[in-house]
Design a protein around this motif. Structure first.
Motif, PDB file in Angstrom:
ATOM      1  N   ILE A  95       0.846  -1.201   0.000  1.00 14.10           N
ATOM      2  CA  ILE A  95       0.000   0.000   0.000  1.00 14.10           C
ATOM      3  C   ILE A  95       0.880   1.250   0.000  1.00 14.10           C
ATOM      4  N   ALA A  96       0.458   2.242  -0.792  1.00 16.25           N
ATOM      5  CA  ALA A  96       1.123   3.548  -0.804  1.00 16.25           C
ATOM      6  C   ALA A  96       0.073   4.617  -0.542  1.00 16.25           C
ATOM      7  N   MET A  97       0.341   5.499   0.428  1.00 11.67           N
ATOM      8  CA  MET A  97      -0.616   6.538   0.819  1.00 11.67           C
ATOM      9  C   MET A  97      -0.262   7.882   0.179  1.00 11.67           C
ATOM     10  N   PHE A  98      -1.327   8.592  -0.213  1.00  8.50           N
ATOM     11  CA  PHE A  98      -1.169   9.980  -0.643  1.00  8.50           C
ATOM     12  C   PHE A  98      -1.338  10.894   0.576  1.00  8.50           C
ATOM     13  N   PRO A  99      -0.497  11.901   0.757  1.00 10.02           N
ATOM     14  CA  PRO A  99       0.612  12.329  -0.113  1.00 10.02           C
ATOM     15  C   PRO A  99       1.978  11.822   0.334  1.00 10.02           C
ATOM     16  N   ASP A 100       2.023  10.999   1.401  1.00 15.24           N
ATOM     17  CA  ASP A 100       3.315  10.609   1.967  1.00 15.24           C
ATOM     18  C   ASP A 100       4.168   9.820   0.976  1.00 15.24           C
ATOM     19  N   ALA A 101       3.537   8.882   0.240  1.00 14.67           N
ATOM     20  CA  ALA A 101       4.306   8.003  -0.636  1.00 14.67           C
ATOM     21  C   ALA A 101       4.431   8.547  -2.048  1.00 14.67           C
ATOM     22  N   GLY A 102       3.658   9.529  -2.409  1.00 13.80           N
ATOM     23  CA  GLY A 102       3.726  10.066  -3.764  1.00 13.80           C
ATOM     24  C   GLY A 102       2.664  11.119  -3.974  1.00 13.80           C
ATOM     25  N   ARG A 103       2.893  11.977  -4.978  1.00 11.07           N
ATOM     26  CA  ARG A 103       1.971  13.086  -5.228  1.00 11.07           C
ATOM     27  C   ARG A 103       1.413  13.055  -6.645  1.00 11.07           C
ATOM     28  N   ASN A 104       1.514  11.889  -7.296  1.00 11.77           N
ATOM     29  CA  ASN A 104       0.831  11.691  -8.571  1.00 11.77           C
ATOM     30  C   ASN A 104       0.488  10.216  -8.715  1.00 11.77           C
ATOM     31  N   ALA A 105      -0.349   9.913  -9.688  1.00  9.58           N
ATOM     32  CA  ALA A 105      -0.886   8.553  -9.830  1.00  9.58           C
ATOM     33  C   ALA A 105       0.221   7.542 -10.096  1.00  9.58           C
ATOM     34  N   GLU A 106       1.135   7.865 -11.022  1.00  8.65           N
ATOM     35  CA  GLU A 106       2.183   6.915 -11.389  1.00  8.65           C
ATOM     36  C   GLU A 106       3.092   6.599 -10.196  1.00  8.65           C
ATOM     37  N   GLU A 114       9.176 -10.359  -0.086  1.00  4.68           N
ATOM     38  CA  GLU A 114      10.509 -10.828   0.301  1.00  4.68           C
ATOM     39  C   GLU A 114      10.679 -10.929   1.810  1.00  4.68           C
ATOM     40  N   ASN A 115       9.947 -10.096   2.562  1.00  7.87           N
ATOM     41  CA  ASN A 115      10.194 -10.012   3.999  1.00  7.87           C
ATOM     42  C   ASN A 115       8.993 -10.378   4.871  1.00  7.87           C
ATOM     43  N   ARG A 116       7.761 -10.095   4.411  1.00  4.99           N
ATOM     44  CA  ARG A 116       6.580 -10.375   5.228  1.00  4.99           C
ATOM     45  C   ARG A 116       5.492 -10.979   4.349  1.00  4.99           C
ATOM     46  N   ARG A 117       5.823 -12.063   3.701  1.00  4.20           N
ATOM     47  CA  ARG A 117       4.892 -12.698   2.774  1.00  4.20           C
ATOM     48  C   ARG A 117       3.583 -13.054   3.483  1.00  4.20           C
ATOM     49  N   GLY A 118       2.467 -12.740   2.801  1.00  6.78           N
ATOM     50  CA  GLY A 118       1.165 -13.053   3.368  1.00  6.78           C
ATOM     51  C   GLY A 118       0.598 -11.968   4.257  1.00  6.78           C
ATOM     52  N   HIS A 119       1.242 -10.795   4.301  1.00 11.21           N
ATOM     53  CA  HIS A 119       0.784  -9.705   5.163  1.00 11.21           C
ATOM     54  C   HIS A 119       0.717  -8.396   4.369  1.00 11.21           C
ATOM     55  N   THR A 120       0.353  -7.333   5.076  1.00  8.44           N
ATOM     56  CA  THR A 120       0.227  -6.006   4.469  1.00  8.44           C
ATOM     57  C   THR A 120       1.465  -5.171   4.781  1.00  8.44           C
ATOM     58  N   THR A 121       1.995  -4.523   3.763  1.00  8.22           N
ATOM     59  CA  THR A 121       3.153  -3.651   3.923  1.00  8.22           C
ATOM     60  C   THR A 121       2.795  -2.259   3.408  1.00  8.22           C
ATOM     61  N   ILE A 122       2.952  -1.244   4.249  1.00  4.43           N
ATOM     62  CA  ILE A 122       2.693   0.137   3.838  1.00  4.43           C
ATOM     63  C   ILE A 122       4.022   0.808   3.506  1.00  4.43           C
ATOM     64  N   PHE A 123       4.065   1.445   2.356  1.00  8.11           N
ATOM     65  CA  PHE A 123       5.285   2.121   1.914  1.00  8.11           C
ATOM     66  C   PHE A 123       5.715   3.151   2.961  1.00  8.11           C
ATOM     67  N   SER A 124       7.016   3.134   3.299  1.00  5.10           N
ATOM     68  CA  SER A 124       7.520   3.997   4.367  1.00  5.10           C
ATOM     69  C   SER A 124       8.818   4.671   3.940  1.00  5.10           C
ATOM     70  N   GLU A 125       9.399   5.442   4.840  1.00  2.00           N
ATOM     71  CA  GLU A 125      10.667   6.105   4.556  1.00  2.00           C
ATOM     72  C   GLU A 125      11.780   5.085   4.328  1.00  2.00           C
TER      73      GLU A 125
END
Length: 649
Positions: free
Chosen positions: A350-361, A376-387
């Motif tokens: 998951i990527a959140m606006f505006p923290d992870a990006g400011r346009n659709a692409e 690669e690290n947490r297969r089967g779970h949810t990962t939110i894009f972070s710093e």
């Protein structure tokens, strides 16, 4: 009447014509009743005091009141026409036709009954009244052929007979004239009605074509924007929805998020049970995801086993994690397939606006990166894009740029780690391990630059350079040198890359039997059939095939049996605590027995202590690799360790 019944029974065109008649007649009806009332009042007034009050006052009054009542009824019904069914309209038309016949008879009888009263002018007024009234009424009934013809017959026949019988030349001439004019009007009526009918049919056909075109457009739109297997919106629709969040170049004023789901283990279900079972599983995944859809959460199938999520209103990252966890839990439940029960898991990035990006692409790319990281690290779970992921992206980017500009022949080297026969302590082969010393970045971890090369399509070039160095080492070290060389999933998935490898081995002059190609379990899960074909091609070259990191992926006995293997390398995760872990001992013992039954050489990776060696030997292990026997070293430090190759096909 028969035509009305035919229109009622003819669904489609007939009912449309009938409704058009009803609408047109409802507009003409006020004029018809107005003509009757005005003309009747005029005649009644000229006969007051001449004819009896019954004929000059009361009868016309009753007839005019009846016209007014009918006019009021039609005015009310006209407002309800949209809600009337075809059967109701047909019933009203039949009633109207009968009423017109009845009123025609009454008005005709009343007019003729006035003839004997008054002088010549009064008699002429009656004749004029009847002729002009019937002509006006016929014009008003142009859209209702049956009613117009009946009214013409009801009035004209008595009129012609009555005035012809008077013997008065003027009235006889009027009767003949009236008959001829009426015949001409009937001709005009029939022509007009035919043209009216054709116009209605043409309009109906045009509207039908328009509806068909709209239906076709709707169907095309649905096909263009919906996934045919799951019924979910497709990739095109999803990306358009995402782009709409940034319409007119303005940034949204609320937080939202983009998610990408990938099914873990779907490929194995597809390979093991067939495409029909895979389709059934995807259909069930679609049904489970539909249960989560709402105005705030849109879900689409992006292709294959990948799905997209658009969270339109998000308050906190915790909310995303809760929804993601619920989705992953739902997709983890068993799937009842036509001939089997399957279990898979799902990873969500998951990527959140505006923290992870400011346009659709940017948002979509970073949701995809979060998914990749999660698998690669947490297969089967949810990962939110972070710093942390942002830092990884920058690191990936810098490594990729350096790799693209690198002099690979000069900067890439190979280190070799021995594979040892624990009974004799002698090296039977060496695994070639890539190293990169960049003049820009310094020494770069193989785990990093190999991954970057795989994701940026540079892996084939790296493979060619490294294989060339391995073949040169084998030529320089003599016939006793045996080397294991690692291939990536991208290598075995590319027929061109496999052909290039064959050509390099053949051109080197090295005996292919001294070369082992290693592939991981996860590499085989990308496309099992294509991978098996590639390994079979290399096996026909004379090389040996080794399955690396066994036990960490999704291989089954069925899959292993189908692969052209010579060796199986047990992953180091089973060895680190094997002296005290009874379960790990049991697993290793089973793998060793499996390899013995399949006539495969079993190699244990990650061996670091004498205690581990003793336990492994008790379990029947012969060939081992690890820091205990030697760390990876450059070419010159390895020659003395090479002796003979292990047994195996």
């Amino acid at each position: 009447m028969r035509s009305t019944r035919l229109m009622l029974s003819a669904k489609g065109e007939g009912s449309v014509l009938m409704r058009s008649q009803f609408e047109a007649f409802s507009r003409q009806l006020p004029l018809l009743y107005l003509i009757l009332i005005i003309n009747s009042v005029a005649v009644a007034i000229t006969h007051i005091g001449v004819a009896p009050d019954l004929l000059s006052v009361y009868v016309p009054a009753v007839l005019c009141v009846a016209c007014v009542v009918r006019l009021a009824v039609w005015a009310r019904r006209r407002k309800l026409i949209v809600n009337l069914s075809d059967r109701q309209i047909a019933q009203r038309l039949r009633t109207t036709i009968w009423l017109i016949v009845v009123l025609g008879c009454l008005f005709t009888a009343w007019g003729l009954s006035l003839y004997r009263y008054g002088g010549a002018y009064a008699k002429a007024h009656v004749a004029f009244y009847m002729s002009i009234t019937v002509i006006g009424c016929i014009f008003c009934l142009m859209h209702m052929r049956t009613a117009a013809l009946l009214l013409t017959a009801v009035v004209l026949i008595p009129f012609a007979l009555f005035f012809s019988a008077t013997g008065n030349p003027v009235f006889v001439a009027i009767a003949i004239n009236m008959v001829l004019v009426s015949m001409a009007m009937v001709k005009v009526l029939l022509t007009y009605y035919r043209d009216f009918s054709n116009l209605v049919r043409s309009q109906n056909a045009l509207e039908q074509k328009q509806r068909e075109l709209e239906a076709l457009n709707d169907e095309n739109h649905k096909l263009a924007n919906a996934d045919s297997l799951t019924g979910l919106p497709n990739r095109r629709h999803f990306l358009r929805q995402l782009a709409e969040q940034f319409e007119n170049g303005r940034l949204p004023d609320r937080s939202f998020a983009v998610g990408v789901i990938d099914l873990d283990g779907f490929k194995q279900v597809n390979d093991l049970h067939g495409h029909r079972a895979g389709d059934s599983l995807l259909e069930e995944v679609g049904r489970r995801l539909v249960a989560f859809m709402s105005e705030q959460l849109q879900i689409a199938r992006l292709g294959g086993d990948e799905f997209g999520l658009l969270f339109l209103q998000i308050d906190t990252p915790r909310q995303l994690l809760d929804i993601g966890s619920a989705i992953c839990d739902a997709l983890r439940l068993p799937y009842e397939l036509p001939r089997a029960t399957a279990r898979i898991s799902a990873s969500l990035g998951i990527a959140m606006f505006p923290d992870a990006g400011r346009n659709a692409e940017q948002l979509f790319e970073r949701a995809d990166y979060a998914l990749y990281y999660g698998k690669e690290n947490r297969r089967g779970h949810t990962t939110i894009f972070s710093e942390q992921h942002e830092s990884s992206i920058r690191e990936f980017g810098s490594v990729e740029q350096a790799l693209r500009q690198a002099d690979l022949e000069r900067e890439l080297t190979l280190h070799y780690q021995p594979i040892v026969d624990a009974r004799t302590g002698e090296a039977t082969s060496h695994e070639a391990l890539a190293r990169w010393s960049s003049p820009v970045l310094g020494d770069v971890s193989p785990a990093l630059f190999i991954r970057v090369a795989e994701r940026s399509d540079l892996i084939h070039e790296l493979t060619a350079v490294l294989l060339g160095k391995a073949l040169a080492f084998m030529n320089e070290g003599g016939r006793r040198i045996h080397v294991s060389f690692n291939l990536s999933a991208r290598d075995i998935a590319s027929p061109e890359a496999v052909q290039k490898i064959r050509e390099m081995v053949q051109a080197s002059g090295v005996d292919a039997g001294r070369l082992t190609f290693e592939v991981t379990e996860t590499a085989m899960t990308q496309d099992f059939e294509k991978g098996r074909a590639a390994l079979s091609e290399l096996k026909r070259l004379g090389a040996k095939i080794s399955l690396d990191d066994f036990g960490t992926g999704y291989s089954s006995l069925h899959c292993i049996h189908q692969l052209p293997l010579n060796h199986v390398k047990v992953d180091r995760s089973f060895v680190c605590d094997i002296a005290r872990d009874a379960a790990a001992q049991g697993i290793v013992r089973s793998i060793v027995e499996l390899c013995r039954n399949l006539e495969l050489t079993c190699v244990i990776e990650g061996v670091e202590t004498e205690e581990q060696i003793a336990v492994l030997q008790r379990l029947g292990c012969k060939f081992m690799q690890g820091y205990y026997f030697g760390r990876p070293a450059p070419m010159g430090a390895c020659g003395a360790l090479a002796v003979s190759a292990p047994g195996g096909r």
